[in-house]
Motif scaffolding. Structure first.
Motif, PDB file in Angstrom:
ATOM      1  N   ALA A 209      13.694  30.161 -18.636  1.00  0.00           N
ATOM      2  CA  ALA A 209      12.896  28.903 -18.430  1.00  0.00           C
ATOM      3  C   ALA A 209      12.972  27.568 -18.821  1.00  0.00           C
ATOM      4  CB  ALA A 209      11.313  29.437 -18.987  1.00  0.00           C
ATOM      5  N   LEU A 210      13.774  27.510 -19.941  1.00  0.00           N
ATOM      6  CA  LEU A 210      14.419  26.257 -20.269  1.00  0.00           C
ATOM      7  C   LEU A 210      15.319  25.707 -19.538  1.00  0.00           C
ATOM      8  CD1 LEU A 210      14.230  26.744 -24.123  1.00  0.00           C
ATOM      9  CD2 LEU A 210      13.027  25.284 -22.849  1.00  0.00           C
ATOM     10  N   ARG A 211      16.376  26.689 -18.996  1.00  0.00           N
ATOM     11  CA  ARG A 211      17.330  26.211 -18.190  1.00  0.00           C
ATOM     12  C   ARG A 211      16.653  25.739 -16.876  1.00  0.00           C
ATOM     13  NH1 ARG A 211      20.453  31.389 -19.896  1.00  0.00           N
ATOM     14  NH2 ARG A 211      21.674  30.588 -21.541  1.00  0.00           N
ATOM     15  N   ALA A 212      15.610  26.554 -16.224  1.00  0.00           N
ATOM     16  CA  ALA A 212      15.181  26.267 -15.128  1.00  0.00           C
ATOM     17  C   ALA A 212      14.571  24.896 -15.191  1.00  0.00           C
ATOM     18  CB  ALA A 212      14.087  27.132 -14.677  1.00  0.00           C
ATOM     19  N   MET A 213      13.996  24.602 -16.351  1.00  0.00           N
ATOM     20  CA  MET A 213      13.086  23.124 -16.594  1.00  0.00           C
ATOM     21  C   MET A 213      14.302  22.067 -16.642  1.00  0.00           C
ATOM     22  SD  MET A 213      10.458  21.450 -16.988  1.00  0.00           S
ATOM     23  CE  MET A 213       8.906  22.584 -17.531  1.00  0.00           C
ATOM     24  N   ALA A 214      15.371  22.407 -17.279  1.00  0.00           N
ATOM     25  CA  ALA A 214      16.376  21.597 -17.265  1.00  0.00           C
ATOM     26  C   ALA A 214      16.783  20.929 -15.970  1.00  0.00           C
ATOM     27  CB  ALA A 214      17.431  21.965 -18.210  1.00  0.00           C
ATOM     28  N   GLU A 215      17.056  22.008 -15.145  1.00  0.00           N
ATOM     29  CA  GLU A 215      17.547  21.538 -13.733  1.00  0.00           C
ATOM     30  C   GLU A 215      16.358  20.924 -13.004  1.00  0.00           C
ATOM     31  OE1 GLU A 215      20.264  21.255 -12.328  1.00  0.00           O
ATOM     32  OE2 GLU A 215      19.452  21.161 -10.212  1.00  0.00           O
TER      33      GLU A 215
ATOM     34  N   VAL B 171      20.005   6.676 -14.745  1.00  0.00           N
ATOM     35  CA  VAL B 171      19.287   7.789 -14.227  1.00  0.00           C
ATOM     36  C   VAL B 171      19.141   8.606 -15.557  1.00  0.00           C
ATOM     37  CG1 VAL B 171      19.179   9.962 -12.853  1.00  0.00           C
ATOM     38  CG2 VAL B 171      20.416   7.693 -12.042  1.00  0.00           C
ATOM     39  N   SER B 172      18.041   8.656 -16.187  1.00  0.00           N
ATOM     40  CA  SER B 172      17.904   9.092 -17.532  1.00  0.00           C
ATOM     41  C   SER B 172      16.766  10.374 -17.902  1.00  0.00           C
ATOM     42  CB  SER B 172      17.152   7.657 -18.432  1.00  0.00           C
ATOM     43  OG  SER B 172      17.010   8.185 -19.719  1.00  0.00           O
ATOM     44  N   VAL B 173      17.331  11.231 -18.463  1.00  0.00           N
ATOM     45  CA  VAL B 173      16.482  12.340 -18.673  1.00  0.00           C
ATOM     46  C   VAL B 173      16.164  12.566 -20.248  1.00  0.00           C
ATOM     47  CG1 VAL B 173      17.287  13.849 -16.682  1.00  0.00           C
ATOM     48  CG2 VAL B 173      18.274  14.071 -19.060  1.00  0.00           C
ATOM     49  N   GLY B 174      15.294  13.413 -20.818  1.00  0.00           N
ATOM     50  CA  GLY B 174      14.845  13.664 -22.012  1.00  0.00           C
ATOM     51  C   GLY B 174      14.595  14.781 -22.251  1.00  0.00           C
TER      52      GLY B 174
ATOM     53  N   PHE C  81      19.713  23.148 -23.081  1.00  0.00           N
ATOM     54  CA  PHE C  81      20.168  24.232 -22.138  1.00  0.00           C
ATOM     55  C   PHE C  81      20.619  23.915 -20.837  1.00  0.00           C
ATOM     56  CE2 PHE C  81      17.654  26.488 -25.703  1.00  0.00           C
ATOM     57  CZ  PHE C  81      18.487  27.453 -26.011  1.00  0.00           C
ATOM     58  N   ALA C  82      20.348  22.623 -20.627  1.00  0.00           N
ATOM     59  CA  ALA C  82      20.989  22.076 -19.273  1.00  0.00           C
ATOM     60  C   ALA C  82      22.353  22.680 -18.856  1.00  0.00           C
ATOM     61  CB  ALA C  82      20.917  20.544 -19.321  1.00  0.00           C
ATOM     62  N   GLU C  83      22.488  23.133 -17.713  1.00  0.00           N
ATOM     63  CA  GLU C  83      23.782  23.655 -16.997  1.00  0.00           C
ATOM     64  C   GLU C  83      24.508  22.795 -16.267  1.00  0.00           C
ATOM     65  OE1 GLU C  83      23.312  28.516 -16.949  1.00  0.00           O
ATOM     66  OE2 GLU C  83      22.029  27.166 -15.772  1.00  0.00           O
ATOM     67  N   ARG C  84      23.878  21.642 -15.951  1.00  0.00           N
ATOM     68  CA  ARG C  84      24.361  20.572 -15.304  1.00  0.00           C
ATOM     69  C   ARG C  84      24.063  19.142 -15.591  1.00  0.00           C
ATOM     70  NH1 ARG C  84      23.211  21.739  -9.292  1.00  0.00           N
ATOM     71  NH2 ARG C  84      24.458  19.703  -8.805  1.00  0.00           N
ATOM     72  N   MET C  85      24.510  18.110 -15.410  1.00  0.00           N
ATOM     73  CA  MET C  85      24.064  16.841 -15.682  1.00  0.00           C
ATOM     74  C   MET C  85      24.517  15.862 -14.631  1.00  0.00           C
ATOM     75  SD  MET C  85      22.165  16.580 -18.478  1.00  0.00           S
ATOM     76  CE  MET C  85      21.619  17.161 -19.781  1.00  0.00           C
ATOM     77  N   ASP C  86      25.000  16.475 -13.323  1.00  0.00           N
ATOM     78  CA  ASP C  86      25.398  15.904 -12.098  1.00  0.00           C
ATOM     79  C   ASP C  86      24.438  14.558 -11.985  1.00  0.00           C
ATOM     80  OD1 ASP C  86      26.150  18.475 -12.382  1.00  0.00           O
ATOM     81  OD2 ASP C  86      26.897  18.220 -10.455  1.00  0.00           O
ATOM     82  N   GLY C  87      25.001  13.472 -11.831  1.00  0.00           N
ATOM     83  CA  GLY C  87      24.055  12.399 -11.548  1.00  0.00           C
ATOM     84  C   GLY C  87      23.313  11.670 -12.565  1.00  0.00           C
ATOM     85  N   VAL C  88      23.194  12.274 -13.639  1.00  0.00           N
ATOM     86  CA  VAL C  88      22.354  11.595 -15.022  1.00  0.00           C
ATOM     87  C   VAL C  88      23.339  10.926 -15.827  1.00  0.00           C
ATOM     88  CG1 VAL C  88      21.440  12.421 -17.197  1.00  0.00           C
ATOM     89  CG2 VAL C  88      20.908  13.909 -15.026  1.00  0.00           C
ATOM     90  N   THR C  89      22.922   9.593 -16.035  1.00  0.00           N
ATOM     91  CA  THR C  89      23.649   8.731 -16.765  1.00  0.00           C
ATOM     92  C   THR C  89      23.326   8.679 -18.148  1.00  0.00           C
ATOM     93  OG1 THR C  89      22.229   6.819 -16.433  1.00  0.00           O
ATOM     94  CG2 THR C  89      23.951   7.294 -14.726  1.00  0.00           C
TER      95      THR C  89
END
Lengths: 275, 275
Positions: A80-86, A109-112, A119-127
């Protein structure tokens, strides 16, 4: 200073205020990726309206989009954490693309959120990743499966100042003013009270927790309330308390004492606080 | 600095430490008047032992007795508060008399707690009243019947920064980092959430409370969750939040802005914090 906003009214106010002051306030648009708090949702047509006002307004500069996946704190599993990260990543990247397609700038392009950062598996597009608890971890994160108790790098040093033997209580000088009122683990599988009790080396002691607090007193007891051997904890014994929530506990103190090998303090880091 | 202790071990440690430093630490003996936290109970023979060690030890000086009637926070009526105030007074006065009869000094006879300070009918034998919340009052005290909402002299100034109209939420820039995590009214008859919402003059607005908080966001809603007219609270509106617990809320801030007639700040009082 970068402003964060999620509505046309605020965009207009910022731009007017900036113009009056002869400044251009940099601003990010807050995106609601998880229906948790504030921000506009991906696909909301107001995104382009807010973006255009910030970009074209005389006293503001559109710098991009940001979100915080606060609902990750309620995830029940690593999947669920991986899915939430995506979901978090996709939300801001979608909004950034929409802005760019409308010829609006979106350099940031900011995430937190610590669970999704972990647990993020991808960060494409995130700065940018803003993960606060990440650097210390805490009992809430351990309860969520994001870290182990051993990973927690922040503790409050306290002294035993007395006992109430008939109640199986050890009294310390760290109450909620030192530990914070945060009881974030109360609704998790394991309720850690106001914190887990460790020796000076940071190793948890039996099943001792800070069972309750007054303003300036901590009450240490076994989690199950059963008797404990007071002679192991004479007055003056130093203990370390691992916090439920690193942000809340750290905010009760003006600085960090940095230790690698107790008791040598290798550095003192002042904290940034306030608004 | 006056030390507070309730056991022989601590009395010996204090005296030894004082001797090593060439000082005499002044110390008070903590009395447990209400079986609430720490301290020794009136009639406990350890009182004279602790007193004698502090008085005769080379590095300590016995200054008296103190108590805090913390259990007054659980009283259900004004009569119960009056009775608790007398119980608090009688406890320390009895202990002071016992010390004096044993030829030990007891110049300080100290009581505390805002509810008992407010409703005490006698203070015979007491030399000091330590009442912290007393100077500000707060929602918990109002819920206990100790003051009215109008008496509360401390508030957190906040701005409306957005709305979630479909949820009937007003979003502000004062989250729990500004208001504290204290939810002391949660178990009272009226749960005030994270605080009562007022206009700039300090007058409560309808039935608005801070229904929930994030770290840096407050969520204002009607207590019953029913719809509210967002147009009355545009972005930028300034509001005041009355605190559940004045101590906890004030501790989140470095200073007080003193106002008699909003918005003129007549003085800025720095806070004493830390240990």
């Amino acid at each position: 200073m970068t402003l964060l906003l999620d509505n046309v009214e605020a965009a207009e106010m910022v731009s007017e205020k900036g113009q009056a002051l002869g400044m251009q306030f940099p601003a990010l648009i807050e995106i609601d990726c998880d229906n948790h708090r504030s921000g506009i949702r991906p696909g909301d047509p107001r995104l382009l309206d807010i973006g255009a006002r910030l970009h074209r307004g005389p006293g503001s500069a559109l710098r991009g989009v940001m979100t915080h996946a606060g609902d990750s704190y309620n995830c029940g599993s690593i999947d669920a954490l991986r899915a939430m990260a995506e979901r978090e990543r996709a939300a801001v990247v979608e909004c950034a693309q929409a802005l760019k397609q409308a010829d609006l700038p979106c350099p940031i392009v900011s995430v937190g959120s610590t669970p999704t950062a972990t647990f993020a598996e991808r960060m494409d597009g995130v700065t940018e990743v803003r993960a606060g608890v990440y650097m210390f971890f805490d009992l809430f994160m351990a309860g969520l499966g994001v870290c182990s108790i051993d990973d927690i790098a922040l503790s409050v040093l306290t002294s035993v100042i007395g006992h109430q033997a008939e109640r199986n209580w050890i009294i310390t000088d760290a109450g909620w003013m030192a530990l914070s009122r945060d009881r974030g683990t109360a609704k998790q599988r394991v309720d850690q009270g106001y914190g887990v009790v460790c020796d000076l080396g940071g190793r948890p002691i039996d099943d001792l927790i800070v069972a309750d607090t007054n303003q300036e007193h901590g009450i240490i007891a076994k989690r199950n309330g059963k008797p404990l051997d007071m002679s192991r904890f004479p007055v003056g014994t130093l203990l370390r308390i691992l916090p439920n929530h690193a942000c809340a506990t750290a905010a009760q103190h003006p600085q960090y004492q940095v230790i690698a090998h107790d008791p040598v303090v290798e550095a003192v880091w002042p904290r940034f606080s306030g608004w």
